[in-house]
Design an enzyme around this catalytic site. Structure first.
Site, PDB file in Angstrom:
ATOM      1  N   SER A  50     -10.465  53.200  14.119  1.00 24.96           N
ATOM      2  CA  SER A  50     -10.888  52.525  12.899  1.00 24.96           C
ATOM      3  C   SER A  50     -12.219  53.087  12.472  1.00 24.96           C
ATOM      4  O   SER A  50     -12.942  53.687  13.263  1.00 24.96           O
ATOM      5  CB  SER A  50     -11.032  51.037  13.156  1.00 24.96           C
ATOM      6  OG  SER A  50     -11.676  50.429  12.070  1.00 24.96           O
ATOM      7  N   TYR A 108     -14.540  44.382  18.109  1.00 24.37           N
ATOM      8  CA  TYR A 108     -13.499  45.278  17.609  1.00 24.37           C
ATOM      9  C   TYR A 108     -13.995  46.726  17.623  1.00 24.37           C
ATOM     10  O   TYR A 108     -13.314  47.626  18.138  1.00 24.37           O
ATOM     11  CB  TYR A 108     -13.131  44.838  16.193  1.00 24.37           C
ATOM     12  CG  TYR A 108     -12.115  45.687  15.484  1.00 24.37           C
ATOM     13  CD1 TYR A 108     -10.768  45.585  15.790  1.00 24.37           C
ATOM     14  CD2 TYR A 108     -12.496  46.576  14.476  1.00 24.37           C
ATOM     15  CE1 TYR A 108      -9.824  46.349  15.117  1.00 24.37           C
ATOM     16  CE2 TYR A 108     -11.566  47.335  13.793  1.00 24.37           C
ATOM     17  CZ  TYR A 108     -10.230  47.218  14.119  1.00 24.37           C
ATOM     18  OH  TYR A 108      -9.301  47.974  13.445  1.00 24.37           O
TER      19      TYR A 108
HETATM   20  N1  LIG Z   1      -5.757  47.331   8.121  1.00 26.50           N
HETATM   21  C1  LIG Z   1      -6.906  47.946   8.194  1.00 26.50           C
HETATM   22  O1  LIG Z   1      -7.721  47.831   7.316  1.00 26.50           O
HETATM   23  C2  LIG Z   1      -7.248  48.789   9.379  1.00 26.50           C
HETATM   24  C3  LIG Z   1      -8.426  49.505   9.338  1.00 26.50           C
HETATM   25  C4  LIG Z   1      -8.752  50.305  10.416  1.00 26.50           C
HETATM   26  C5  LIG Z   1      -7.913  50.377  11.509  1.00 26.50           C
HETATM   27  N2  LIG Z   1      -6.764  49.667  11.545  1.00 26.50           N
HETATM   28  C6  LIG Z   1      -5.942  49.760  12.726  1.00 26.50           C
HETATM   29  O2  LIG Z   1      -4.618  50.051  12.382  1.00 26.50           O
HETATM   30  C7  LIG Z   1      -3.739  49.479  13.336  1.00 26.50           C
HETATM   31  C8  LIG Z   1      -2.684  48.666  12.634  1.00 26.50           C
HETATM   32  O3  LIG Z   1      -3.306  47.609  11.989  1.00 26.50           O
HETATM   33  P1  LIG Z   1      -2.689  46.777  10.813  1.00 26.50           P
HETATM   34  O4  LIG Z   1      -3.733  46.707   9.786  1.00 26.50           O
HETATM   35  O5  LIG Z   1      -1.378  47.295  10.473  1.00 26.50           O
HETATM   36  O6  LIG Z   1      -2.640  45.348  11.513  1.00 26.50           O
HETATM   37  P2  LIG Z   1      -1.442  44.375  11.813  1.00 26.50           P
HETATM   38  O7  LIG Z   1      -0.657  44.139  10.587  1.00 26.50           O
HETATM   39  O8  LIG Z   1      -2.022  43.192  12.507  1.00 26.50           O
HETATM   40  O9  LIG Z   1      -0.584  45.217  12.815  1.00 26.50           O
HETATM   41  C9  LIG Z   1      -0.893  45.314  14.180  1.00 26.50           C
HETATM   42  C10 LIG Z   1       0.370  45.097  14.935  1.00 26.50           C
HETATM   43  O10 LIG Z   1       0.124  45.174  16.332  1.00 26.50           O
HETATM   44  C11 LIG Z   1       0.802  44.105  16.942  1.00 26.50           C
HETATM   45  N3  LIG Z   1       0.203  43.751  18.218  1.00 26.50           N
HETATM   46  C12 LIG Z   1      -0.841  42.949  18.483  1.00 26.50           C
HETATM   47  N4  LIG Z   1      -1.047  42.855  19.790  1.00 26.50           N
HETATM   48  C13 LIG Z   1      -0.095  43.604  20.377  1.00 26.50           C
HETATM   49  C14 LIG Z   1       0.251  43.879  21.718  1.00 26.50           C
HETATM   50  N5  LIG Z   1      -0.434  43.366  22.737  1.00 26.50           N
HETATM   51  N6  LIG Z   1       1.307  44.683  21.963  1.00 26.50           N
HETATM   52  C15 LIG Z   1       2.008  45.197  20.948  1.00 26.50           C
HETATM   53  N7  LIG Z   1       1.751  44.964  19.668  1.00 26.50           N
HETATM   54  C16 LIG Z   1       0.704  44.178  19.378  1.00 26.50           C
HETATM   55  C17 LIG Z   1       0.707  43.007  15.950  1.00 26.50           C
HETATM   56  O11 LIG Z   1       1.703  42.036  16.205  1.00 26.50           O
HETATM   57  P3  LIG Z   1       1.505  40.545  15.631  1.00 26.50           P
HETATM   58  O12 LIG Z   1       1.383  40.657  14.171  1.00 26.50           O
HETATM   59  O13 LIG Z   1       2.746  39.856  16.061  1.00 26.50           O
HETATM   60  O14 LIG Z   1       0.255  40.043  16.277  1.00 26.50           O
HETATM   61  C18 LIG Z   1       0.950  43.730  14.658  1.00 26.50           C
HETATM   62  O15 LIG Z   1       2.296  43.906  14.367  1.00 26.50           O
HETATM   63  C19 LIG Z   1      -4.599  48.659  14.270  1.00 26.50           C
HETATM   64  O16 LIG Z   1      -4.831  49.397  15.443  1.00 26.50           O
HETATM   65  C20 LIG Z   1      -5.866  48.480  13.498  1.00 26.50           C
HETATM   66  O17 LIG Z   1      -6.961  48.283  14.336  1.00 26.50           O
HETATM   67  C21 LIG Z   1      -6.421  48.865  10.489  1.00 26.50           C
END
Ligand SMILES: NC(=O)c1ccc[n+]([C@@H]2O[C@H](COP(=O)([O-])OP(=O)(O)OC[C@H]3O[C@@H](n4cnc5c(N)ncnc54)[C@H](OP(=O)(O)O)[C@@H]3O)[C@@H](O)[C@H]2O)c1
Ligand SMILES: *[C@@H]1O[C@H](CO)[C@@H](O)[C@H](O)[C@H]1NC(C)=O
Ligand SMILES: *[C@@H]1O[C@H](CO)[C@@H](O)[C@H](O)[C@H]1NC(C)=O
Length: 390
Positions: A223, A236
């Protein structure tokens, strides 16, 4: 046409350039896939060279020709993608957000997708089952559960016996409650490390034997907050920084195995990671319960209860269109020469540059201005007011 008249060397240069142009045309005819791209970028040096032979003379023309050739092959090289073929890719955290969109996107492009989900019976998994091709397999995969990681490995290795596994995208992650590092409960720090760091390490370590066989790709979703310090992201950001550092070391160590490693540092995108108001209430309660009375006093009730407002406003800064992240991941998976670091999204690159190339005091000042909020802890507010009254 003085230059051409200037001697046989001018004619020779023009001849070489024309020959080059004709070869490019023939090559482009045989590979229609990236035709327009190749045509433009290969013919550019030829035509510029020809023009300059006429205008500047043979020496100048040759120099321009070589220069543009270099630039255009660097450009084409960075854009050149390997064919999708029957490449298999594992994506963790495909229930929602980026992982979910990525599983669909890769399936659509023809990849054999293994979509790891936290809940195999959840709505996210159901949606993938309904909308994706039969190439896609769903895997029950909580990345913090060693048994499930092992089981997923056995299933994947059984299915990809002949072709191998081309890529692993460590996408699953949790954000926790964004708040001052002093206020965050230890459980938030532990949870972030558990999922964002240890989970990704365990998945990577487990699947690396398959990647070594295919000389494939490891992609880590870090991130922006993992590359530069940002207020409210102590837990985080620290877990993502650990992941980024691991990625860097892995990139160095795995290159001898032919595995290419990339880390993605997106800025804000609108996904499930921002959570729901129910979740915020729960996290706020946990934070309050773990706070020493003094700290609670000093920060003040309205500052503490205002922490949630930040989450409320977050969607406004986050992009609903995930395509920049998806393209970055695709490039990391398929480019002949992938980058070590991708920074998709608005405002992801400039703060990183300032952090890397400017003095720290300037970076802190810049971030303070960029992320300024009105809320001030109670004690600081009263002392500010007092100093004004003096
Ligand atoms: N969105 C942003 O702005 C952003 C920015 C920078 C980095 N990121 C990174 O991008 C990645 C995806 O994020 P996203 O924005 O798509 O968030 P998200 O919608 O919350 O997706 C993350 C997924 O990981 C799942 N998860 C959580 N704990 C887990 C575990 N122990 N084992 C397996 N799966 C698990 C979640 O399941 P549940 O929903 O069921 O909890 C969810 O489906 C993350 O690593 C995040 O840190 C996102
Ligand atoms: C880990 O996964 C296994 C198999 O799905 C399950 O039986 C077990 O309860 C899980 N352990 C934890 C701590 O969640
Ligand atoms: C991702 O990070 C994990 C550790 O967090 C590491 O084991 C793995 O090799 C990294 N992969 C890439 C592609 O950076």
């Amino acid at each position: 046409m003085d230059a051409l008249a200037g001697g046989p060397f001018g004619w020779f240069c023009a001849g070489v350039t024309v020959l080059f142009g004709v070869t490019v045309l023939c090559v482009a005819k045989r590979s229609p896939a990236e035709k327009a791209n190749v045509l433009v970028w290969r013919l550019l040096p030829a035509s510029l060279g020809l023009l300059c032979v006429a205008a500047l003379g043979a020496g100048g023309g040759l120099a321009v020709f070589c220069g543009t050739c270099l630039v255009s092959s660097a450009y084409l090289g960075s854009r050149a993608l390997l064919p999708v073929g029957d490449k298999a890719v594992l994506v963790t955290g495909s229930d929602t957000g980026i992982g979910h969109a990525l599983a669909k996107y890769l399936d659509n492009l023809g990849f054999v997708v293994f979509a790891g989900v936290l809940n195999k019976d959840g709505p996210g998994a159901e949606e993938l089952r309904r909308t994706c091709s039969r190439r896609l397999s769903l895997l029950q995969l909580d990345i913090t559960n060693a048994t499930q990681v092992k089981e997923a490995y056995l299933k994947v290795s059984e299915k990809v016996q002949n072709t191998g596994l081309w890529g692993v995208v460590n996408n699953a992650g949790v954000l926790g409650f964004p708040a001052d590092g002093e206020l965050l409960p230890m459980s938030t720090y532990r949870r972030c490390m558990e999922v964002n760091f240890f989970g990704a390490v365990e998945v990577s370590k487990t699947f690396l034997p398959l990647l070594r066989k295919s000389q494939g790709r490891l992609v880590n979703m870090s991130s922006m907050a993992g590359g530069i310090p940002l207020p409210r992201y102590a837990a985080y950001g620290a877990s993502k920084a650990a992941l980024s550092m691991f990625s860097g070391v892995m990139r160095q160590e795995l290159s001898k195995w032919g595995i290419k490693v990339a880390a993605i540092h997106p800025s804000g995108f609108r996904t499930g990671i921002q959570g729901t108001s129910d979740l915020w209430d729960k996290q706020e309660k946990e934070l309050m319960e773990n706070l020493p009375a003094d700290t609670r006093q000093d920060y003040g009730e309205d500052y503490l209860l205002g922490l949630k407002d930040y989450l409320l406003h977050m969607p406004a800064y986050c992009d609903a269109d995930l395509s920049p992240v998806l393209s970055a991941i695709l490039h990391a998976l398929l480019a002949k020469r992938p980058q070590g670091l991708y920074t998709p999204g608005r405002g992801a690159y400039v703060p990183l540059c300032i952090f890397c190339y400017f003095p720290l005091w300037f970076y802190d000042f810049f971030i303070g201005k960029m992320l300024s909020t009105e809320s001030v802890p109670r004690v600081l507010r009263t002392s500010e007011a007092e100093s004004k009254n003096l």
